[in-house]
Scaffold this motif. Structure first.
Motif, short mmCIF file in Angstrom:
data_model
loop_
_atom_site.label_atom_id
_atom_site.label_comp_id
_atom_site.label_asym_id
_atom_site.label_seq_id
_atom_site.Cartn_x
_atom_site.Cartn_y
_atom_site.Cartn_z
N VAL A 25 0.62 -113.76 33.07
CA VAL A 25 0.28 -115.17 33.20
C VAL A 25 1.49 -115.92 33.74
CG1 VAL A 25 -0.40 -117.26 31.96
CG2 VAL A 25 -1.34 -115.03 31.27
N CYS A 26 1.26 -116.70 34.79
CA CYS A 26 2.36 -117.50 35.36
C CYS A 26 2.65 -118.66 34.41
CB CYS A 26 1.99 -118.02 36.74
SG CYS A 26 3.29 -119.01 37.51
N VAL A 27 3.93 -118.81 34.03
CA VAL A 27 4.31 -119.86 33.09
C VAL A 27 5.15 -120.95 33.75
CG1 VAL A 27 4.12 -118.41 31.05
CG2 VAL A 27 6.29 -118.48 32.31
N GLY A 28 5.26 -120.89 35.08
CA GLY A 28 5.94 -121.97 35.77
C GLY A 28 6.93 -121.53 36.82
N GLN A 29 7.41 -122.52 37.55
CA GLN A 29 8.42 -122.30 38.59
C GLN A 29 9.52 -123.34 38.43
OE1 GLN A 29 7.27 -121.27 42.74
NE2 GLN A 29 8.37 -123.11 43.35
#
Length: 220
Positions: A25-29
């Motif tokens: 799961v992508c949690v941010g950039q």
């Protein structure tokens, strides 16, 4: 104090899709700037100690590897999964960082606790910035495995992925290595050579003398 266990890997435009297909799961950039400090004769980095300022916060990465383990690394006697990973203690308390660095450099006099903004202690210990670059990082988590995967793009044109597990004790490193190996298999990572990190590539391109000394000392 935590121990960071990490394996780097080659990433490309398809990597985010591969991660998501495997449950990440992508949690941010985010974007951040790193500055690294050492003495003119590389007293810290030749001991595999990395003093870094990231977005105003100080960190010191110190090796967890014993002399015996370092010999196994050089001779190729380590298990493959372990040889592909790095392990560092991470110190984030500025007073403790100053104390550790002073011990290594045999600094004289009392090193009073300084505010983050007061960097006079650097000049007292003959420390100067030798590397400065900005990274755009996109982070993913595989909660089931307890790992974080970062996809980094440095401003000097280098892309690299990192599978990372943080543990609280050195005794937990083996468990972290197993989690990283399992994640690598999920992602279809192959190869038995360590992938260069951002610092390796930066030094190779812009600080060749420093890079050569670290290679000779088997730090990189």
């Amino acid at each position: 104090m935590s121990v960071e266990v990490e394996r780097k890997f080659v990433c490309n435009a398809d990597t985010p899709k591969t991660l998501e297909e495997n449950g990440a799961v992508c949690v941010g950039q985010r974007q951040f700037q790193d500055q690294y400090f050492d003495t003119p004769d590389f007293s810290l980095t030749l001991r595999d100690m990395w003093l870094r300022k990231r977005q105003g916060c100080w960190e010191l990465k110190c090796p967890t590897i014993t002399t015996a383990t370092r010999s196994e690394e050089i001779s190729g006697e380590q298990p493959k999964e372990a040889a592909l990973c790095t392990r560092y203690k991470e110190i984030i308390s500025l007073p403790e960082i100053q104390l550790r660095v002073k011990e290594v450099l045999n600094g004289d006099g009392e090193m009073a606790c300084q505010e983050k903004e007061d960097e006079s202690w650097l000049s007292k210990l003959n420390l100067a910035c030798f590397a400065k670059f900005t990274t755009v990082r996109r982070s993913f988590v595989l909660e089931e495995e307890g790992v974080q995967i970062d996809l980094d793009q440095a401003d000097f044109g280098y892309h690299v992925g990192e599978i990372e597990v943080l543990v609280s004790e050195e005794e937990d490193v083996q468990s972290a290595l197993e989690k990283i190996a399992k994640t690598a298999r999920k992602l279809g990572l192959t190869g038995d050579q360590r992938i260069q990190g951002k610092m390796d590539v930066y030094l190779q391109r812009y600080c060749p003398e420093h890079y050569a000394k670290l290679l000779s000392a088997h730090i990189l």
